[in-house]
Design a protein around this motif. Structure first.
Motif, PDB file in Angstrom:
ATOM      1  N   LYS A 137       0.815  -1.210   0.000  1.00  0.00           N
ATOM      2  CA  LYS A 137       0.000   0.000   0.000  1.00  0.00           C
ATOM      3  C   LYS A 137       0.854   1.267   0.000  1.00  0.00           C
ATOM      4  CE  LYS A 137      -4.023  -2.062   0.283  1.00  0.00           C
ATOM      5  NZ  LYS A 137      -4.974  -2.052  -0.829  1.00  0.00           N
ATOM      6  N   ASP A 138       2.006   1.220  -0.692  1.00  0.00           N
ATOM      7  CA  ASP A 138       2.882   2.389  -0.779  1.00  0.00           C
ATOM      8  C   ASP A 138       3.306   2.897   0.587  1.00  0.00           C
ATOM      9  OD1 ASP A 138       0.954   3.517  -3.562  1.00  0.00           O
ATOM     10  OD2 ASP A 138       2.853   2.445  -3.601  1.00  0.00           O
ATOM     11  N   GLY A 139       3.451   1.995   1.525  1.00  0.00           N
ATOM     12  CA  GLY A 139       3.925   2.390   2.841  1.00  0.00           C
ATOM     13  C   GLY A 139       2.863   2.910   3.779  1.00  0.00           C
ATOM     14  N   LEU A 140       1.588   2.845   3.379  1.00  0.00           N
ATOM     15  CA  LEU A 140       0.517   3.323   4.233  1.00  0.00           C
ATOM     16  C   LEU A 140      -0.297   2.156   4.764  1.00  0.00           C
ATOM     17  CD1 LEU A 140      -0.829   6.342   2.145  1.00  0.00           C
ATOM     18  CD2 LEU A 140       0.609   6.433   4.175  1.00  0.00           C
ATOM     19  N   SER A 141      -0.798   2.304   5.985  1.00  0.00           N
ATOM     20  CA  SER A 141      -1.686   1.288   6.530  1.00  0.00           C
ATOM     21  C   SER A 141      -3.110   1.596   6.099  1.00  0.00           C
ATOM     22  CB  SER A 141      -1.603   1.277   8.056  1.00  0.00           C
ATOM     23  OG  SER A 141      -2.541   0.389   8.593  1.00  0.00           O
ATOM     24  N   PHE A 194       4.554  -4.833  11.497  1.00  0.00           N
ATOM     25  CA  PHE A 194       4.681  -3.397  11.268  1.00  0.00           C
ATOM     26  C   PHE A 194       6.135  -2.954  11.337  1.00  0.00           C
ATOM     27  CE2 PHE A 194       0.190  -2.481  11.692  1.00  0.00           C
ATOM     28  CZ  PHE A 194       0.045  -1.201  11.169  1.00  0.00           C
ATOM     29  N   VAL A 195       6.492  -2.004  10.472  1.00  0.00           N
ATOM     30  CA  VAL A 195       7.717  -1.237  10.651  1.00  0.00           C
ATOM     31  C   VAL A 195       7.403  -0.155  11.684  1.00  0.00           C
ATOM     32  CG1 VAL A 195       9.415   0.286   9.568  1.00  0.00           C
ATOM     33  CG2 VAL A 195       8.431  -1.613   8.266  1.00  0.00           C
ATOM     34  N   ARG A 225       4.586   1.641   9.170  1.00  0.00           N
ATOM     35  CA  ARG A 225       4.042   1.018   7.955  1.00  0.00           C
ATOM     36  C   ARG A 225       3.627  -0.416   8.235  1.00  0.00           C
ATOM     37  NH1 ARG A 225       8.575   3.480   6.644  1.00  0.00           N
ATOM     38  NH2 ARG A 225       9.805   1.602   6.363  1.00  0.00           N
ATOM     39  N   ARG A 226       2.420  -0.743   7.808  1.00  0.00           N
ATOM     40  CA  ARG A 226       1.939  -2.115   7.949  1.00  0.00           C
ATOM     41  C   ARG A 226       2.430  -2.925   6.763  1.00  0.00           C
ATOM     42  NH1 ARG A 226      -2.560  -4.922   5.854  1.00  0.00           N
ATOM     43  NH2 ARG A 226      -3.222  -6.655   7.179  1.00  0.00           N
ATOM     44  N   GLN A 248      -3.283   7.515  14.685  1.00  0.00           N
ATOM     45  CA  GLN A 248      -3.547   6.432  13.736  1.00  0.00           C
ATOM     46  C   GLN A 248      -2.444   6.341  12.678  1.00  0.00           C
ATOM     47  OE1 GLN A 248      -5.984   4.128  13.898  1.00  0.00           O
ATOM     48  NE2 GLN A 248      -6.533   5.059  15.855  1.00  0.00           N
ATOM     49  N   PRO A 249      -2.022   5.123  12.350  1.00  0.00           N
ATOM     50  CA  PRO A 249      -0.984   4.947  11.319  1.00  0.00           C
ATOM     51  C   PRO A 249      -1.356   5.520   9.962  1.00  0.00           C
ATOM     52  CG  PRO A 249      -1.271   2.921  12.574  1.00  0.00           C
ATOM     53  CD  PRO A 249      -2.382   3.851  12.989  1.00  0.00           C
TER      54      PRO A 249
END
Length: 298
Positions: A19-23, A33-34, A100-101, A238-239
């Protein structure tokens, strides 16, 4: 803030998981998760419980560190190689630390079973542990480092008085029968509105301001201010907002906490002028509006 890093593997993930680094959703048990703060990645964690604004995590590394039979092998069809989970280094951390998830690697039931396993229970079906080491010394050194990593993560949060910002306590205000004009007089605020925002909890106090108030009324500092709580604080951690907040902090040479505090104050003042502030949808809309304004002003 200095932070202990642990070996972080290069994890190959599929596009629909990255997801391009988004959760794309709230953190869930079993997610990898990072974690990081202020634009710096610290390492990987496995989420094993989700609380109100916080998660319980187990650190995750590659297999370069010495392991023992208390370490769990993590495997998934989207991982290019096994990872090592360290349940003995359990910690609670803020949502704000989740960067990031990457994707799910463990089921809820397995996480509960591993929790009991490291406390003397049986290894759950379908879960693999590493072998007990011949010598304990190297493993204990590795475990100590991983525990330090997890402990450092617990230091990161947002909108907390420990970072130098907080709210004027209503109990203190009521005990002394204070009015907004009293705050204006003691803090010498540039305008009465600023004092009113502080008085009514729409603006955060910094440490110097809190100490000035405490000194003037001869009161303990911890009775003067407190950290903000509630739906807005929860939403700002929120992430899904992480990347935009980190980007704003970098472009303004500030910190994640500074950006969240600024957004918090702006949203509080918007809510004071509007009647729909109790709606979660309205709250999200206000947050997005404030962030968009900040992004446009750079």
């Amino acid at each position: 803030m200095a932070h202990t890093h642990i070996p972080t593997p290069q994890v190959t993930v599929s596009d629909d998981l990255w997801k391009d680094g988004l959760s794309d959703a709230a953190p869930r048990v079993g997610d990898l998760f990072v974690v990081g703060y202020d634009g710096e990645d610290y390492g990987l964690v496995l989420i094993v419980a989700v609380r109100d604004g916080h998660v319980v995590i187990w650190p995750v590394t590659d297999e370069s560190l010495p392991t023992s039979d208390t370490c769990i092998r993590l495997e998934a069809d989207w991982l290019d190689r096994p990872l090592v989970c360290w349940p003995e280094a359990e910690a609670g951390i803020s949502f704000a630390t989740l960067a990031r998830r990457l994707g799910p690697v463990l089921e809820d039931r397995a996480a509960i079973g591993i929790y009991h396993y490291v406390r003397g229970g049986d290894l759950p079906d379908g879960v693999s542990a590493y072998e007990e080491p011949e010598t304990d010394t190297e493993f204990q050194d590795a475990l100590a480092m991983v525990c330090k990593f997890a402990a450092d993560l617990s230091d990161h949060d947002s909108l907390d008085s420990g970072s130098g910002l907080g709210l004027l306590r209503e109990a203190f205000r009521d005990k002394w029968g204070l009015k907004a004009a009293d705050i204006h007089h003691v803090l010498h605020t540039p305008a009465p509105k600023i004092a009113a925002d502080i008085f009514y909890g729409r603006c955060l106090l910094n440490l110097e301001e809190a100490r000035t108030i405490a000194s003037h009324w001869n009161a303990p500092l911890d009775l003067v201010w407190t950290e903000p709580t509630g739906a807005l604080v929860f939403a700002l951690k929120q992430p899904t907002l992480k990347n935009r907040i980190v980007s704003l902090a970098a472009k303004t040479a500030t910190s994640e906490n500074d950006i969240r505090c600024k957004v918090w104050s702006e949203v509080q003042q918007m809510a004071a002028r509007q009647s729909d502030s109790g709606s979660s949808q309205a709250l999200d809309s206000k947050i997005q509006h404030v962030i968009e304004q900040l992004e446009a002003s750079i």
